[in-house]
Motif scaffolding. Sequence first.
Motif, PDB file in Angstrom:
ATOM      1  N   LYS A 223       1.030  -5.224  10.972  1.00  0.00           N
ATOM      2  CA  LYS A 223       0.314  -4.859   9.750  1.00  0.00           C
ATOM      3  C   LYS A 223       1.042  -3.740   8.999  1.00  0.00           C
ATOM      4  CE  LYS A 223      -4.160  -5.792  11.959  1.00  0.00           C
ATOM      5  NZ  LYS A 223      -5.474  -5.197  12.330  1.00  0.00           N
ATOM      6  N   ILE A 224       0.697  -3.602   7.737  1.00  0.00           N
ATOM      7  CA  ILE A 224       1.199  -2.503   6.922  1.00  0.00           C
ATOM      8  C   ILE A 224       0.382  -1.249   7.246  1.00  0.00           C
ATOM      9  CG2 ILE A 224       1.478  -1.640   4.565  1.00  0.00           C
ATOM     10  CD1 ILE A 224       1.512  -4.619   3.682  1.00  0.00           C
ATOM     11  N   ILE A 225       1.057  -0.160   7.544  1.00  0.00           N
ATOM     12  CA  ILE A 225       0.361   1.120   7.679  1.00  0.00           C
ATOM     13  C   ILE A 225       0.415   1.797   6.324  1.00  0.00           C
ATOM     14  CG2 ILE A 225       0.274   3.366   8.812  1.00  0.00           C
ATOM     15  CD1 ILE A 225       1.599   2.105  11.226  1.00  0.00           C
ATOM     16  N   PHE A 226      -0.744   2.017   5.724  1.00  0.00           N
ATOM     17  CA  PHE A 226      -0.799   2.544   4.368  1.00  0.00           C
ATOM     18  C   PHE A 226      -0.570   4.043   4.312  1.00  0.00           C
ATOM     19  CE2 PHE A 226      -3.298   4.314   0.798  1.00  0.00           C
ATOM     20  CZ  PHE A 226      -2.609   3.715  -0.254  1.00  0.00           C
ATOM     21  N   SER A 227      -1.211   4.795   5.204  1.00  0.00           N
ATOM     22  CA  SER A 227      -1.125   6.259   5.153  1.00  0.00           C
ATOM     23  C   SER A 227      -1.328   6.844   6.536  1.00  0.00           C
ATOM     24  CB  SER A 227      -2.185   6.815   4.200  1.00  0.00           C
ATOM     25  OG  SER A 227      -3.476   6.698   4.786  1.00  0.00           O
ATOM     26  N   LYS A 228      -1.038   8.141   6.639  1.00  0.00           N
ATOM     27  CA  LYS A 228      -1.317   8.874   7.871  1.00  0.00           C
ATOM     28  C   LYS A 228      -2.600   9.682   7.777  1.00  0.00           C
ATOM     29  CE  LYS A 228       3.523   9.357   9.325  1.00  0.00           C
ATOM     30  NZ  LYS A 228       4.610  10.308   9.661  1.00  0.00           N
ATOM     31  N   ASP A 229      -3.022   9.983   6.538  1.00  0.00           N
ATOM     32  CA  ASP A 229      -4.172  10.870   6.361  1.00  0.00           C
ATOM     33  C   ASP A 229      -5.306  10.261   5.540  1.00  0.00           C
ATOM     34  OD1 ASP A 229      -3.056  10.842   3.848  1.00  0.00           O
ATOM     35  OD2 ASP A 229      -2.734  13.001   3.700  1.00  0.00           O
ATOM     36  N   GLY A 230      -5.172   9.026   5.132  1.00  0.00           N
ATOM     37  CA  GLY A 230      -6.216   8.391   4.343  1.00  0.00           C
ATOM     38  C   GLY A 230      -6.162   8.709   2.867  1.00  0.00           C
ATOM     39  N   VAL A 231      -5.127   9.422   2.446  1.00  0.00           N
ATOM     40  CA  VAL A 231      -4.990   9.810   1.035  1.00  0.00           C
ATOM     41  C   VAL A 231      -3.573   9.560   0.525  1.00  0.00           C
ATOM     42  CG1 VAL A 231      -5.163  11.678  -0.656  1.00  0.00           C
ATOM     43  CG2 VAL A 231      -6.800  11.555   1.236  1.00  0.00           C
ATOM     44  N   HIS A 232      -2.602  10.120   1.241  1.00  0.00           N
ATOM     45  CA  HIS A 232      -1.217  10.075   0.779  1.00  0.00           C
ATOM     46  C   HIS A 232      -0.484   8.904   1.439  1.00  0.00           C
ATOM     47  CE1 HIS A 232      -2.532  14.286   0.304  1.00  0.00           C
ATOM     48  NE2 HIS A 232      -1.784  14.248  -0.792  1.00  0.00           N
ATOM     49  N   PRO A 233      -0.081   7.918   0.657  1.00  0.00           N
ATOM     50  CA  PRO A 233       0.603   6.759   1.241  1.00  0.00           C
ATOM     51  C   PRO A 233       1.950   7.153   1.849  1.00  0.00           C
ATOM     52  CG  PRO A 233      -0.112   6.306  -1.021  1.00  0.00           C
ATOM     53  CD  PRO A 233      -0.255   7.784  -0.799  1.00  0.00           C
ATOM     54  N   ILE A 234       2.327   6.446   2.916  1.00  0.00           N
ATOM     55  CA  ILE A 234       3.706   6.516   3.370  1.00  0.00           C
ATOM     56  C   ILE A 234       4.484   5.474   2.570  1.00  0.00           C
ATOM     57  CG2 ILE A 234       3.086   7.443   5.625  1.00  0.00           C
ATOM     58  CD1 ILE A 234       3.373   4.675   6.799  1.00  0.00           C
ATOM     59  N   GLU A 235       5.741   5.244   2.889  1.00  0.00           N
ATOM     60  CA  GLU A 235       6.573   4.429   2.008  1.00  0.00           C
ATOM     61  C   GLU A 235       6.013   3.026   1.783  1.00  0.00           C
ATOM     62  OE1 GLU A 235      11.212   3.188   1.163  1.00  0.00           O
ATOM     63  OE2 GLU A 235      10.706   4.450   2.892  1.00  0.00           O
ATOM     64  N   ALA A 236       5.464   2.409   2.814  1.00  0.00           N
ATOM     65  CA  ALA A 236       4.913   1.055   2.649  1.00  0.00           C
ATOM     66  C   ALA A 236       3.749   1.047   1.662  1.00  0.00           C
ATOM     67  CB  ALA A 236       4.460   0.500   3.996  1.00  0.00           C
ATOM     68  N   GLY A 237       2.966   2.120   1.665  1.00  0.00           N
ATOM     69  CA  GLY A 237       1.872   2.223   0.700  1.00  0.00           C
ATOM     70  C   GLY A 237       2.380   2.387  -0.716  1.00  0.00           C
ATOM     71  N   HIS A 238       3.428   3.173  -0.870  1.00  0.00           N
ATOM     72  CA  HIS A 238       4.022   3.347  -2.198  1.00  0.00           C
ATOM     73  C   HIS A 238       4.673   2.054  -2.699  1.00  0.00           C
ATOM     74  CE1 HIS A 238       3.350   7.582  -3.035  1.00  0.00           C
ATOM     75  NE2 HIS A 238       3.602   7.850  -1.770  1.00  0.00           N
ATOM     76  N   ASP A 239       5.132   1.223  -1.764  1.00  0.00           N
ATOM     77  CA  ASP A 239       5.653  -0.089  -2.173  1.00  0.00           C
ATOM     78  C   ASP A 239       4.550  -0.918  -2.821  1.00  0.00           C
ATOM     79  OD1 ASP A 239       8.255   0.342  -1.343  1.00  0.00           O
ATOM     80  OD2 ASP A 239       7.955  -0.553   0.638  1.00  0.00           O
ATOM     81  N   ILE A 240       3.335  -0.835  -2.271  1.00  0.00           N
ATOM     82  CA  ILE A 240       2.197  -1.551  -2.863  1.00  0.00           C
ATOM     83  C   ILE A 240       1.917  -1.020  -4.257  1.00  0.00           C
ATOM     84  CG2 ILE A 240      -0.272  -2.045  -2.647  1.00  0.00           C
ATOM     85  CD1 ILE A 240       0.108  -1.802   0.408  1.00  0.00           C
ATOM     86  N   TYR A 241       1.883   0.300  -4.390  1.00  0.00           N
ATOM     87  CA  TYR A 241       1.653   0.905  -5.706  1.00  0.00           C
ATOM     88  C   TYR A 241       2.720   0.443  -6.699  1.00  0.00           C
ATOM     89  CZ  TYR A 241      -1.805   4.294  -3.890  1.00  0.00           C
ATOM     90  OH  TYR A 241      -2.924   4.896  -3.360  1.00  0.00           O
ATOM     91  N   ARG A 242       3.971   0.466  -6.278  1.00  0.00           N
ATOM     92  CA  ARG A 242       5.058   0.053  -7.156  1.00  0.00           C
ATOM     93  C   ARG A 242       4.903  -1.406  -7.584  1.00  0.00           C
ATOM     94  NH1 ARG A 242       9.938  -1.085  -4.808  1.00  0.00           N
ATOM     95  NH2 ARG A 242       8.590  -2.377  -3.492  1.00  0.00           N
ATOM     96  N   ASP A 243       4.542  -2.261  -6.636  1.00  0.00           N
ATOM     97  CA  ASP A 243       4.413  -3.687  -6.952  1.00  0.00           C
ATOM     98  C   ASP A 243       3.293  -3.950  -7.949  1.00  0.00           C
ATOM     99  OD1 ASP A 243       6.499  -4.118  -5.227  1.00  0.00           O
ATOM    100  OD2 ASP A 243       5.266  -4.883  -3.570  1.00  0.00           O
ATOM    101  N   VAL A 244       2.167  -3.246  -7.791  1.00  0.00           N
ATOM    102  CA  VAL A 244       1.061  -3.398  -8.738  1.00  0.00           C
ATOM    103  C   VAL A 244       1.485  -2.905 -10.120  1.00  0.00           C
ATOM    104  CG1 VAL A 244      -1.281  -2.651  -9.329  1.00  0.00           C
ATOM    105  CG2 VAL A 244      -0.712  -3.209  -6.952  1.00  0.00           C
TER     106      VAL A 244
END
Length: 411
Positions: A223-244
Motif C-alpha cells: 500500500k501507499i503510505i501517505f504520511s507519518k503524522d496524519g498531516v504532512h505527506p511523505i513523498e508518496a503522498g506528495h505524488d498524489i497531490y501532484r497528480d491531482v
Amino acid sequence: MKLKKFTSALLFSLSSLGLTSLSAQVIAQPNVYKFDTTKTAELRARDGLPNFFKKLHAGEDVKVGYIGGSITNGGLWRAKSLDWLRSEYPKANITQVNAAIGGTGPDYGAARIGDHLLEHNPDMVFIEYRVNNGGVYQGRAFEGLIPQIWEKNPNAEICIVYTIAHWMIDDISKGNQAQAGKPIEAVANHYGIPSIEFGLEVVKLLKEDKLVFKKGDSSAEGKIIFSKDGVHPIEAGHDIYRDVLVRSLKNLDGHGVAGKNIIPAPSKENIFSKASMVPVSEAKFSTNWQRVALTGVDINADLTDENRGGKAIFEQAMKTTKVGESFTFQWQGFLLGLTAVLEGKGDVVVEVTTDGGKPKLVDLKSRKGHRQEKYKFLAEVADGKHTTTVKLVKLAPNKTLQVGQFLVVAD
C-alpha cells in the motif's frame, strides 16, 4: 473575478430597440458562482487561469508564487508541480517564489503577503491554508488575500488548493467540505477563483484499501503510505497531490477568457485586504530592551527552498528579560497582532492596554505548548486610531519576551 459577455442575441435585441450604439460595444457582467460550500469537488474551475496559460503557451517568463503552511513550505508537491510545468511548457521560463511558512494561517498571511510574496510580482499564486485554520475570522482573513494580489497585478491568477489532514477524512470521504474550507469556498465563489481538492483522491485510495493514511494505522504491505503524522505527506503522498494538480491544470488549460481581474465589493465587512506588517522600530520601548541578533534564512532572499529560522518570521526583533518593561505602539485599524516567541502556558504573560482602557492579560502561549516563533492577534476594536501599551507582567525562569514586527489590519 473576470467578466462574461452578453450573447449576440441580446445585442441584436438591443439594436432592434433602437439602441444601436450599444450593439458595437462589449456589454459585460460579473460571473456568478453558487457552488455548494458545504460540499467538495476535485476541481471547481470557475473563471479559470487564462492569463497564466496564455503566458505559458507564449513561452514567456512566468513566476509562480506559493503561500500557505508547512505542507507547501517544505512539501514536495510544490517542487513536483514546478517540474511538471517546466516539462509541459518547455518554452516558458518558469521560476518560483516560496512564501509559505509552517504553522501559519491566512490571518498572518494577509498581513505579510505584500512583503513576502507580492514584492516579487508573481504571475500565478497558489494558496494553501485549509489545514492551518483556513476559516479563521470567518473567512475574512482569507478573503483579504485576494484584493491584495489583484491590486498589485490585475493579470495575476489565483488557485486555491486543499490539502488534507486526519481530522478531515470523515467529511471528505462523504463528499463534504471540511469545516475550515467552507468560508474559503465562499470566497472562491465570490471572486471566481478555481479550487482544487487534493483530499478526494486520498480518501478514494483509502477506501480502496490501497493507502495507509498514517504510518502504523494498519498493515502497509503493498500500500501507499501517505504520511507519518496524519498531516504532512511523505513523498508518496506528495505524488498524489501532484497528480491531482496536474490533471486539474490540464482541465483548466483553455478555460476562461484572458484579461484583467476585476475586484468586486467585499463579501463581508472587515476583510483583511488592508492588512500589513509594521516594523518593531515604530514602537517606543522602555529602558531594558535589546535588539535580537536573528539567524536563519531571510524569507525575501529564499525564493525556492524551505523558509525556516528566526528570519522567516522576524524582520527585526526586540527582547527583554525584566518584568515591568513595556512598549507603546500607535496604529490605525481594527486589529493588532504581534510577531513573538510563544512559550508554554503561563511562561510569558503581558498586560495589554489600548486607548487607556481596562488592562487585559494575554498569555503568549503556543498551541503546541512549547517554544515557537509565531504570532498572536489581540482582541478586535473599533476601526480608527489607537495607542496600545504592552507590559511584561509574568516571566518564567530562563524565558524571554521577544517581539517583532506588528501586524495591523485596517478597514
